[in-house]
Design a protein around this motif. Structure first.
Motif, PDB file in Angstrom:
ATOM      1  N   GLU A   1      21.246  18.439 -16.892  1.00 40.55           N
ATOM      2  CA  GLU A   1      20.165  17.573 -16.414  1.00 40.55           C
ATOM      3  C   GLU A   1      20.447  16.113 -16.741  1.00 40.55           C
ATOM      4  N   THR A   2      21.000  15.869 -17.923  1.00 36.51           N
ATOM      5  CA  THR A   2      21.358  14.494 -18.305  1.00 36.51           C
ATOM      6  C   THR A   2      22.442  13.955 -17.379  1.00 36.51           C
ATOM      7  N   TRP A   3      23.467  14.760 -17.122  1.00 32.80           N
ATOM      8  CA  TRP A   3      24.541  14.341 -16.223  1.00 32.80           C
ATOM      9  C   TRP A   3      23.983  14.006 -14.840  1.00 32.80           C
ATOM     10  N   LEU A   4      23.121  14.865 -14.332  1.00 30.52           N
ATOM     11  CA  LEU A   4      22.534  14.626 -13.014  1.00 30.52           C
ATOM     12  C   LEU A   4      21.746  13.320 -12.983  1.00 30.52           C
ATOM     13  N   SER A   5      21.019  13.028 -14.044  1.00 30.59           N
ATOM     14  CA  SER A   5      20.234  11.790 -14.062  1.00 30.59           C
ATOM     15  C   SER A   5      21.122  10.560 -14.209  1.00 30.59           C
ATOM     16  N   GLU A   6      22.245  10.713 -14.898  1.00 31.02           N
ATOM     17  CA  GLU A   6      23.138   9.575 -15.125  1.00 31.02           C
ATOM     18  C   GLU A   6      24.106   9.321 -13.980  1.00 31.02           C
ATOM     19  N   CYS A   7      24.431  10.337 -13.197  1.00 33.95           N
ATOM     20  CA  CYS A   7      25.431  10.145 -12.137  1.00 33.95           C
ATOM     21  C   CYS A   7      24.831   9.464 -10.907  1.00 33.95           C
ATOM     22  N   GLY A   8      23.532   9.368 -10.843  1.00 34.61           N
ATOM     23  CA  GLY A   8      22.896   8.687  -9.719  1.00 34.61           C
ATOM     24  C   GLY A   8      23.040   9.422  -8.401  1.00 34.61           C
ATOM     25  N   GLY A   9      23.273  10.717  -8.460  1.00 30.26           N
ATOM     26  CA  GLY A   9      23.357  11.511  -7.236  1.00 30.26           C
ATOM     27  C   GLY A   9      24.722  11.527  -6.577  1.00 30.26           C
ATOM     28  N   SER A  10      25.720  10.916  -7.221  1.00 31.62           N
ATOM     29  CA  SER A  10      27.047  10.900  -6.620  1.00 31.62           C
ATOM     30  C   SER A  10      28.118  10.857  -7.703  1.00 31.62           C
ATOM     31  N   SER A  11      29.107  11.744  -7.547  1.00 28.85           N
ATOM     32  CA  SER A  11      30.211  11.778  -8.511  1.00 28.85           C
ATOM     33  C   SER A  11      31.427  12.424  -7.861  1.00 28.85           C
ATOM     34  N   ASP A  12      32.596  12.050  -8.333  1.00 29.91           N
ATOM     35  CA  ASP A  12      33.837  12.658  -7.857  1.00 29.91           C
ATOM     36  C   ASP A  12      34.174  13.930  -8.620  1.00 29.91           C
ATOM     37  N   ILE A  13      33.568  14.087  -9.803  1.00 27.07           N
ATOM     38  CA  ILE A  13      33.850  15.253 -10.631  1.00 27.07           C
ATOM     39  C   ILE A  13      32.547  15.856 -11.151  1.00 27.07           C
ATOM     40  N   ALA A  14      32.566  17.175 -11.344  1.00 27.64           N
ATOM     41  CA  ALA A  14      31.419  17.880 -11.906  1.00 27.64           C
ATOM     42  C   ALA A  14      31.372  17.627 -13.410  1.00 27.64           C
ATOM     43  N   PRO A  15      30.221  17.858 -14.023  1.00 27.96           N
ATOM     44  CA  PRO A  15      30.138  17.636 -15.470  1.00 27.96           C
ATOM     45  C   PRO A  15      31.043  18.599 -16.233  1.00 27.96           C
ATOM     46  N   GLU A  16      31.599  18.122 -17.321  1.00 26.04           N
ATOM     47  CA  GLU A  16      32.485  18.944 -18.148  1.00 26.04           C
ATOM     48  C   GLU A  16      31.782  20.199 -18.648  1.00 26.04           C
ATOM     49  N   CYS A  17      30.482  20.129 -18.829  1.00 26.06           N
ATOM     50  CA  CYS A  17      29.731  21.264 -19.361  1.00 26.06           C
ATOM     51  C   CYS A  17      29.501  22.365 -18.330  1.00 26.06           C
ATOM     52  N   CYS A  18      29.810  22.112 -17.068  1.00 24.70           N
ATOM     53  CA  CYS A  18      29.507  23.067 -15.995  1.00 24.70           C
ATOM     54  C   CYS A  18      30.539  24.188 -15.931  1.00 24.70           C
ATOM     55  N   MET A  19      30.063  25.416 -16.010  1.00 31.45           N
ATOM     56  CA  MET A  19      30.970  26.564 -15.933  1.00 31.45           C
ATOM     57  C   MET A  19      31.573  26.723 -14.542  1.00 31.45           C
ATOM     58  N   HIS A  20      30.997  26.032 -13.556  1.00 30.49           N
ATOM     59  CA  HIS A  20      31.493  26.109 -12.182  1.00 30.49           C
ATOM     60  C   HIS A  20      32.268  24.859 -11.768  1.00 30.49           C
ATOM     61  N   LYS A  21      32.625  24.046 -12.745  1.00 29.84           N
ATOM     62  CA  LYS A  21      33.304  22.774 -12.482  1.00 29.84           C
ATOM     63  C   LYS A  21      34.475  22.925 -11.507  1.00 29.84           C
ATOM     64  N   CYS A  22      35.421  23.788 -11.811  1.00 32.33           N
ATOM     65  CA  CYS A  22      36.619  23.939 -10.970  1.00 32.33           C
ATOM     66  C   CYS A  22      36.259  24.432  -9.571  1.00 32.33           C
ATOM     67  N   MET A  23      35.398  25.426  -9.494  1.00 27.59           N
ATOM     68  CA  MET A  23      35.042  25.981  -8.196  1.00 27.59           C
ATOM     69  C   MET A  23      34.316  24.956  -7.329  1.00 27.59           C
ATOM     70  N   LEU A  24      33.350  24.247  -7.900  1.00 29.75           N
ATOM     71  CA  LEU A  24      32.605  23.263  -7.125  1.00 29.75           C
ATOM     72  C   LEU A  24      33.504  22.107  -6.693  1.00 29.75           C
ATOM     73  N   GLU A  25      34.383  21.664  -7.564  1.00 29.46           N
ATOM     74  CA  GLU A  25      35.301  20.582  -7.205  1.00 29.46           C
ATOM     75  C   GLU A  25      36.270  21.033  -6.110  1.00 29.46           C
ATOM     76  N   THR A  26      36.725  22.266  -6.172  1.00 29.01           N
ATOM     77  CA  THR A  26      37.612  22.787  -5.135  1.00 29.01           C
ATOM     78  C   THR A  26      36.890  22.870  -3.795  1.00 29.01           C
ATOM     79  N   LEU A  27      35.678  23.399  -3.797  1.00 30.09           N
ATOM     80  CA  LEU A  27      34.906  23.463  -2.545  1.00 30.09           C
ATOM     81  C   LEU A  27      34.634  22.074  -2.000  1.00 30.09           C
ATOM     82  N   ALA A  28      34.288  21.138  -2.886  1.00 29.59           N
ATOM     83  CA  ALA A  28      33.997  19.767  -2.450  1.00 29.59           C
ATOM     84  C   ALA A  28      35.228  19.097  -1.849  1.00 29.59           C
TER      85      ALA A  28
END
Length: 89
Positions: free
Chosen positions: A59-86
């Protein structure tokens, strides 16, 4: 034998999963329509998210990224999958 942790709220984790994807410029609905993500795969993303103990970090990452980012948060267990799909969009 360990103790089972209760799963988090389904609606909350649906929106967290969707919001992290959206911040990466990824529509999970479009990914399903294109066949790069199955409905079962989407459901699995949300269900696994419900096991996460780092909701506040997300939730903190989402509020700080301003709705746009090139990478998912490090804490996300789906980081690699979401970045690959994106990266496919």
């Amino acid at each position: 034998m360990g103790f089972a942790r209760p799963l988090g709220d389904p609606a909350k984790h649906f929106w967290l999963t969707r919001s992290v994807a959206r911040a990466l410029g990824l529509s999970l609905s479009e990914a399903m329509a294109e066949g790069t993500l199955t409905a079962a795969g989407y459901a699995d993303l949300v269900t696994r998210c419900r096991t996460c103990t780092r909701v506040q970090d997300c939730e903190t990452w989402l509020s700080e990224c301003g709705g746009s980012s090139d990478i998912a948060p490090e804490c996300c267990m789906h980081k690699c999958m979401l970045e690959t799909l994106a990266s496919r969009h």
